[in-house]
Design a protein around this motif. Structure first.
Motif, PDB file in Angstrom:
ATOM      1  N   THR A  48       0.827  -1.210   0.000  1.00 40.01           N
ATOM      2  CA  THR A  48       0.000   0.000   0.000  1.00 40.01           C
ATOM      3  C   THR A  48       0.862   1.262   0.000  1.00 40.01           C
ATOM      4  O   THR A  48       0.593   2.206  -0.743  1.00 40.01           O
ATOM      5  CB  THR A  48      -0.941   0.019   1.220  1.00 40.01           C
ATOM      6  N   ILE A  49       1.893   1.254   0.833  1.00 40.76           N
ATOM      7  CA  ILE A  49       2.778   2.420   0.902  1.00 40.76           C
ATOM      8  C   ILE A  49       3.442   2.660  -0.455  1.00 40.76           C
ATOM      9  O   ILE A  49       3.489   3.796  -0.948  1.00 40.76           O
ATOM     10  CB  ILE A  49       3.844   2.235   2.008  1.00 40.76           C
ATOM     11  N   ASN A  50       3.901   1.595  -1.075  1.00 37.58           N
ATOM     12  CA  ASN A  50       4.573   1.746  -2.372  1.00 37.58           C
ATOM     13  C   ASN A  50       3.610   2.144  -3.482  1.00 37.58           C
ATOM     14  O   ASN A  50       3.951   2.942  -4.355  1.00 37.58           O
ATOM     15  CB  ASN A  50       5.328   0.470  -2.721  1.00 37.58           C
ATOM     16  N   LEU A  51       2.399   1.588  -3.426  1.00 40.96           N
ATOM     17  CA  LEU A  51       1.366   1.968  -4.386  1.00 40.96           C
ATOM     18  C   LEU A  51       1.078   3.466  -4.276  1.00 40.96           C
ATOM     19  O   LEU A  51       1.070   4.187  -5.281  1.00 40.96           O
ATOM     20  CB  LEU A  51       0.080   1.166  -4.113  1.00 40.96           C
ATOM     21  N   ALA A  52       0.852   3.923  -3.046  1.00 47.07           N
ATOM     22  CA  ALA A  52       0.543   5.337  -2.812  1.00 47.07           C
ATOM     23  C   ALA A  52       1.683   6.208  -3.334  1.00 47.07           C
ATOM     24  O   ALA A  52       1.447   7.190  -4.045  1.00 47.07           O
ATOM     25  CB  ALA A  52       0.305   5.588  -1.325  1.00 47.07           C
ATOM     26  N   LYS A  53       2.896   5.835  -2.991  1.00 46.06           N
ATOM     27  CA  LYS A  53       4.076   6.599  -3.442  1.00 46.06           C
ATOM     28  C   LYS A  53       4.101   6.730  -4.952  1.00 46.06           C
ATOM     29  O   LYS A  53       4.298   7.812  -5.489  1.00 46.06           O
ATOM     30  CB  LYS A  53       5.356   5.887  -2.994  1.00 46.06           C
ATOM     31  N   SER A  54       3.879   5.602  -5.628  1.00 46.94           N
ATOM     32  CA  SER A  54       4.013   5.638  -7.083  1.00 46.94           C
ATOM     33  C   SER A  54       2.872   6.428  -7.716  1.00 46.94           C
ATOM     34  O   SER A  54       2.990   6.877  -8.848  1.00 46.94           O
ATOM     35  CB  SER A  54       4.103   4.226  -7.654  1.00 46.94           C
ATOM     36  N   LEU A  55       1.761   6.613  -6.993  1.00 43.82           N
ATOM     37  CA  LEU A  55       0.661   7.431  -7.506  1.00 43.82           C
ATOM     38  C   LEU A  55       0.742   8.866  -6.969  1.00 43.82           C
ATOM     39  O   LEU A  55      -0.186   9.651  -7.141  1.00 43.82           O
ATOM     40  CB  LEU A  55      -0.692   6.804  -7.145  1.00 43.82           C
ATOM     41  N   GLY A  56       1.807   9.177  -6.267  1.00 43.64           N
ATOM     42  CA  GLY A  56       2.007  10.539  -5.766  1.00 43.64           C
ATOM     43  C   GLY A  56       1.183  10.891  -4.537  1.00 43.64           C
ATOM     44  O   GLY A  56       0.900  12.068  -4.292  1.00 43.64           O
ATOM     45  N   MET A  57       0.779   9.869  -3.768  1.00 40.74           N
ATOM     46  CA  MET A  57       0.000  10.131  -2.555  1.00 40.74           C
ATOM     47  C   MET A  57       0.841   9.842  -1.327  1.00 40.74           C
ATOM     48  O   MET A  57       1.771   9.050  -1.369  1.00 40.74           O
ATOM     49  CB  MET A  57      -1.216   9.202  -2.504  1.00 40.74           C
ATOM     50  N   GLN A  58       0.464  10.465  -0.211  1.00 39.89           N
ATOM     51  CA  GLN A  58       1.119  10.124   1.042  1.00 39.89           C
ATOM     52  C   GLN A  58       0.268   9.090   1.791  1.00 39.89           C
ATOM     53  O   GLN A  58      -0.923   8.945   1.526  1.00 39.89           O
ATOM     54  CB  GLN A  58       1.350  11.369   1.892  1.00 39.89           C
ATOM     55  N   THR A  59       0.905   8.355   2.720  1.00 39.96           N
ATOM     56  CA  THR A  59       0.168   7.343   3.483  1.00 39.96           C
ATOM     57  C   THR A  59       0.082   7.729   4.947  1.00 39.96           C
ATOM     58  O   THR A  59       1.023   8.289   5.512  1.00 39.96           O
ATOM     59  CB  THR A  59       0.842   5.961   3.383  1.00 39.96           C
ATOM     60  N   LEU A  60      -1.062   7.420   5.526  1.00 42.26           N
ATOM     61  CA  LEU A  60      -1.279   7.625   6.960  1.00 42.26           C
ATOM     62  C   LEU A  60      -1.749   6.300   7.539  1.00 42.26           C
ATOM     63  O   LEU A  60      -2.673   5.685   7.007  1.00 42.26           O
ATOM     64  CB  LEU A  60      -2.323   8.724   7.181  1.00 42.26           C
ATOM     65  N   ALA A  61      -1.092   5.846   8.610  1.00 44.58           N
ATOM     66  CA  ALA A  61      -1.507   4.605   9.270  1.00 44.58           C
ATOM     67  C   ALA A  61      -2.443   4.936  10.422  1.00 44.58           C
ATOM     68  O   ALA A  61      -2.126   5.757  11.277  1.00 44.58           O
ATOM     69  CB  ALA A  61      -0.288   3.849   9.781  1.00 44.58           C
ATOM     70  N   GLU A  62      -3.630   4.316  10.416  1.00 47.24           N
ATOM     71  CA  GLU A  62      -4.628   4.523  11.468  1.00 47.24           C
ATOM     72  C   GLU A  62      -4.476   3.467  12.552  1.00 47.24           C
ATOM     73  O   GLU A  62      -4.091   2.338  12.270  1.00 47.24           O
ATOM     74  CB  GLU A  62      -6.041   4.330  10.917  1.00 47.24           C
ATOM     75  N   GLY A  63      -4.815   3.816  13.767  1.00 48.21           N
ATOM     76  CA  GLY A  63      -4.888   2.824  14.844  1.00 48.21           C
ATOM     77  C   GLY A  63      -3.528   2.314  15.297  1.00 48.21           C
ATOM     78  O   GLY A  63      -3.397   1.154  15.684  1.00 48.21           O
ATOM     79  N   VAL A  64      -2.520   3.187  15.273  1.00 47.56           N
ATOM     80  CA  VAL A  64      -1.196   2.798  15.757  1.00 47.56           C
ATOM     81  C   VAL A  64      -1.220   2.768  17.285  1.00 47.56           C
ATOM     82  O   VAL A  64      -1.478   3.794  17.928  1.00 47.56           O
ATOM     83  CB  VAL A  64      -0.110   3.780  15.262  1.00 47.56           C
ATOM     84  N   GLU A  65      -0.999   1.586  17.855  1.00 46.41           N
ATOM     85  CA  GLU A  65      -1.113   1.437  19.312  1.00 46.41           C
ATOM     86  C   GLU A  65       0.199   1.079  19.993  1.00 46.41           C
ATOM     87  O   GLU A  65       0.323   1.209  21.204  1.00 46.41           O
ATOM     88  CB  GLU A  65      -2.176   0.377  19.654  1.00 46.41           C
ATOM     89  N   THR A  66       1.165   0.546  19.229  1.00 46.30           N
ATOM     90  CA  THR A  66       2.411   0.125  19.875  1.00 46.30           C
ATOM     91  C   THR A  66       3.628   0.760  19.207  1.00 46.30           C
ATOM     92  O   THR A  66       3.600   1.146  18.040  1.00 46.30           O
ATOM     93  CB  THR A  66       2.601  -1.409  19.811  1.00 46.30           C
ATOM     94  N   ARG A  67       4.684   0.805  19.978  1.00 43.05           N
ATOM     95  CA  ARG A  67       5.977   1.286  19.502  1.00 43.05           C
ATOM     96  C   ARG A  67       6.470   0.446  18.318  1.00 43.05           C
ATOM     97  O   ARG A  67       7.026   0.971  17.353  1.00 43.05           O
ATOM     98  CB  ARG A  67       6.957   1.205  20.696  1.00 43.05           C
ATOM     99  N   GLU A  68       6.240  -0.874  18.391  1.00 38.48           N
ATOM    100  CA  GLU A  68       6.692  -1.773  17.326  1.00 38.48           C
ATOM    101  C   GLU A  68       6.013  -1.412  16.000  1.00 38.48           C
ATOM    102  O   GLU A  68       6.649  -1.377  14.947  1.00 38.48           O
ATOM    103  CB  GLU A  68       6.382  -3.237  17.682  1.00 38.48           C
ATOM    104  N   GLN A  69       4.706  -1.161  16.069  1.00 37.21           N
ATOM    105  CA  GLN A  69       3.973  -0.774  14.859  1.00 37.21           C
ATOM    106  C   GLN A  69       4.553   0.524  14.300  1.00 37.21           C
ATOM    107  O   GLN A  69       4.787   0.653  13.098  1.00 37.21           O
ATOM    108  CB  GLN A  69       2.480  -0.601  15.178  1.00 37.21           C
TER     109      GLN A  69
END
Ligand code: C2E
Ligand code: MG
Ligand code: MG
Ligand code: MG
Length: 282
Positions: free
Chosen positions: A223-244
């Motif tokens: 998804t991140i790479n798809l967005a990049k190649s289409l000129g979009m930025q990515t936002l991750a929802e529901g980040v709950e841990t440091r590992e994520q």
């Protein structure tokens, strides 16, 4: 209440369905008066840039406190609002409140902050959306780029050609668009290319069980790479841990939002948050 409506009409309902129906009616009736009784409010959830930790802005999330029903979840009342048409006046109120709040923050000097606002299909398709937002931008002296409207794949796919033309109109004004809950719907990639979207919000269901080696990691990466190649930025929802958070940063995800950073906050706490957590230390 079911009895009053006529026992026979409901005889084919299972008890569970009947309970659900009664609950829906109850919510719809109560929701009808929620605006005038001042029971609605907005919470604001911070969004941070992953590379720098910088606070970029907030997402406005609707809250409903009812004296008898208590705090009702938007996951429950938004669908009722959508099916009853109440989403239009409620949605107008949300846009107005969220932009007024952002206007106060900008006036206080926090002029880099943005506001993301969730839209339902009926709002997106209403002919005056672009005009309404434009007039509020003037009223609160906000740059168009400080507003990001969040759409879902369902909205976009109902009538793809119409969606493209509405997006074009908003885009021309400089208003930003995000695709919410990405990955849970069924957008075709060819439309994704035509849409004027700045941000893909990766749904929290892919973040929840994220570990560096599982399938979700592969989906997030693609998804991140798809967005990049289409000129979009990515936002991750529901980040709950440091590992994520660490994984997402390594993958080149741009923005994070979730309980690890902050829960959605009432306006007053969000205002304090701006000065205390301008940078999320990682
Ligand atoms: P959404 O737009 O995808 O919003 C994200 C939801 O995830 C919010 O739930 C938020 O409180 C929750 N969340 C944020 N971080 C975390 C986390 O780290 N872990 C977990 N488990 N959850 C997290 P909320 O506020 O209950 O809203 C649910 C949905 O209701 C929203 O999903 C959106 O689709 C809808 N909604 C909320 N406000 C509005 C509104 O003003 N208008 C419209 N049309 N829909 C709205
Ligand atoms: Mg959203
Ligand atoms: Mg979402
Ligand atoms: Mg959602």
């Amino acid at each position: 209440r079911a009895k009053a409506l006529g026992r026979n009409a409901f005889s084919f309902f299972t008890p569970a369905l009947q309970t659900h129906y009664v609950r829906t009616l109850e919510i719809e009736n109560a929701l009808r008066r929620a605006l005038e009784l001042d029971q609605l409010s907005l919470n604001y959830q911070p969004q941070h840039e992953l590379a720098t930790g910088r606070l970029l802005g907030f997402e406005a999330l609707l809250r409903w406190q009812h004296p008898e029903l208590g705090q009702v979840s938007p996951a429950e009342f938004i669908p009722v609002a959508e099916n009853s048409g109440l989403i239009l006046p409620i949605g107008d109120w949300v846009i107005e409140q969220a932009m007024a709040q952002l206007g106060r923050w900008h006036a206080a000097g926090h002029t880099w902050l943005s506001m993301a606002i969730n839209l339902s299909a009926a709002q997106f398709n209403a002919p005056d959306l672009a005009v309404q937002v434009a007039s509020l931008l003037r009223q609160y002296q906000l740059p168009a780029g400080s507003i990001e409207l969040e759409l879902t794949e369902t909205i976009a796919m109902q009538d793809p050609d119409l969606a493209v033309s509405i997006m074009q109109q908003l885009h021309q004004q400089g208003i930003r668009l995000a695709l919410d809950d990405f990955g849970t719907g069924y957008s075709s990639l060819s439309y994704l290319k035509r849409y004027k979207l700045q941000t893909l919000k990766i749904d929290q269901s892919f973040i929840r069980y994220l570990s560096a080696t599982n399938d979700d990691a592969a989906i997030v990466n693609v998804t991140i790479n798809l967005a990049k190649s289409l000129g979009m930025q990515t936002l991750a929802e529901g980040v709950e841990t440091r590992e994520q958070l660490d994984f997402l940063r390594r993958q080149g995800c741009d923005i994070a939002q979730g309980y690890l950073l902050s829960r959605p906050l009432p306006a007053e706490l969000a205002t304090t948050y701006i000065t205390s957590y301008e940078v999320f230390s990682t």
